[in-house]
Enzyme design. Sequence first.
Site, PDB file in Angstrom:
ATOM      1  N   SER A  68       0.858  -1.164   0.011  1.00 53.41           N
ATOM      2  CA  SER A  68       0.002  -0.317  -0.060  1.00 53.41           C
ATOM      3  C   SER A  68       0.924   1.187   0.028  1.00 53.41           C
ATOM      4  CB  SER A  68      -0.999   0.084   1.302  1.00 53.41           C
ATOM      5  OG  SER A  68      -1.855  -0.969   1.228  1.00 53.41           O
ATOM      6  N   GLU A  69       1.811   1.370   1.026  1.00 59.13           N
ATOM      7  CA  GLU A  69       2.857   2.299   0.837  1.00 59.13           C
ATOM      8  C   GLU A  69       4.231   1.911   1.218  1.00 59.13           C
ATOM      9  OE1 GLU A  69      -1.019   4.674   1.872  1.00 59.13           O
ATOM     10  OE2 GLU A  69      -0.122   3.261   2.524  1.00 59.13           O
ATOM     11  N   THR A  70       5.094   2.722   0.804  1.00 56.65           N
ATOM     12  CA  THR A  70       6.590   2.482   0.954  1.00 56.65           C
ATOM     13  C   THR A  70       7.246   4.006   1.518  1.00 56.65           C
ATOM     14  OG1 THR A  70       6.859   0.806  -0.484  1.00 56.65           O
ATOM     15  CG2 THR A  70       8.940   1.969   0.248  1.00 56.65           C
ATOM     16  N   PHE A  75       5.360   7.029  -0.338  1.00 57.18           N
ATOM     17  CA  PHE A  75       4.784   6.676  -1.694  1.00 57.18           C
ATOM     18  C   PHE A  75       3.871   5.667  -1.704  1.00 57.18           C
ATOM     19  CE2 PHE A  75       8.599   9.443  -2.421  1.00 57.18           C
ATOM     20  CZ  PHE A  75       8.383  10.007  -3.680  1.00 57.18           C
ATOM     21  N   HIS A  94      -0.826   4.747   8.465  1.00 59.99           N
ATOM     22  CA  HIS A  94       0.086   3.385   8.771  1.00 59.99           C
ATOM     23  C   HIS A  94       1.463   3.616   8.484  1.00 59.99           C
ATOM     24  CE1 HIS A  94       0.391   1.128   4.869  1.00 59.99           C
ATOM     25  NE2 HIS A  94       1.162   0.285   5.609  1.00 59.99           N
TER      26      HIS A  94
END
Length: 309
Positions: free
Chosen positions: A50-52, A73, A84
Amino acid sequence: MSQPSRRLAMAQWDVFSSRPLEGNSLAVFLDGRGLTDAEMQSIAKEMNLSETTFILPRDAVTERERGIRVRIFTVREELPFAGHPTLGTAFALRGRGDADRGDTKKNGAREKEIVLELNVGKVPVTFEDSAGAPAFGEMTQIDPTFGMQHEREAVARATGLCVQDFDDALPIETISTGLPYTLTPLKSLAVMRNLQIDLNRGSEYLARTGGRFFYFVTRETVASDARLHARMLFYNGEDPATGSAAGCAAAWMVGHGVAKPEERVLIEQGVEIKRPSRIFVRASRSDNRVVNVRVGGNSVEIMRGELFL
């Protein structure tokens, strides 16, 4: 085979859970200095989560004054804020233990607060430690902005849902604590479990009305201690836990009497995709305004490694 010119240390965390393989996964790159925007975006796409996040270390004085610089991102774009990734990155920084962050670390004690500087501004994360229990982190999001309230008929047309699917006792409302979500209350778990929406039409509607994503909630829950059951469908599938949306939900709950000011309540999410997440939220009231939105939970590290470039 040529040798990689750069080796980037990273860790993966499951956020909003104290158990591995639950919650929402997050890749954290511990030192992103020297990476271009395009490289960060490509790495996030490679991680396919979902995100980094990318930590960009600075000198100790700057970090004390402004916070630890972090960029977030998705697989498609950079975000000004996300929940999160903020919580998980703070846990990763706390666990790293390689720098004295001013007053946050004394005599070898674990940090009680870590401040991140995100594109949306400074976001503090405080920690609670209890004997025999996993650490609990809680971020303070920026004060909420309440946007428009929506007609159920318009949202039904945009999503493909029926008007009867909505909880008619609560408003559909766009709220932002850094990223705007349209809080959409549904009437039951049955509707929530069978949720299917037209993402293209929904996105077009949100673009016209100032929202970024729909955050679907219902007051019927699976866990007896939960106040809301939530789902968030978006371009990468379904999000197991959406901390930024949960902050908007905290403001919405206090604003409309679903939760009392300062009452810490639980939002459950990710149940349908077998990534159960437990998101704890609370907010305050001041001069008839909802303020001091806080979102918290546990996080567990599940992987460490290096990426070669």
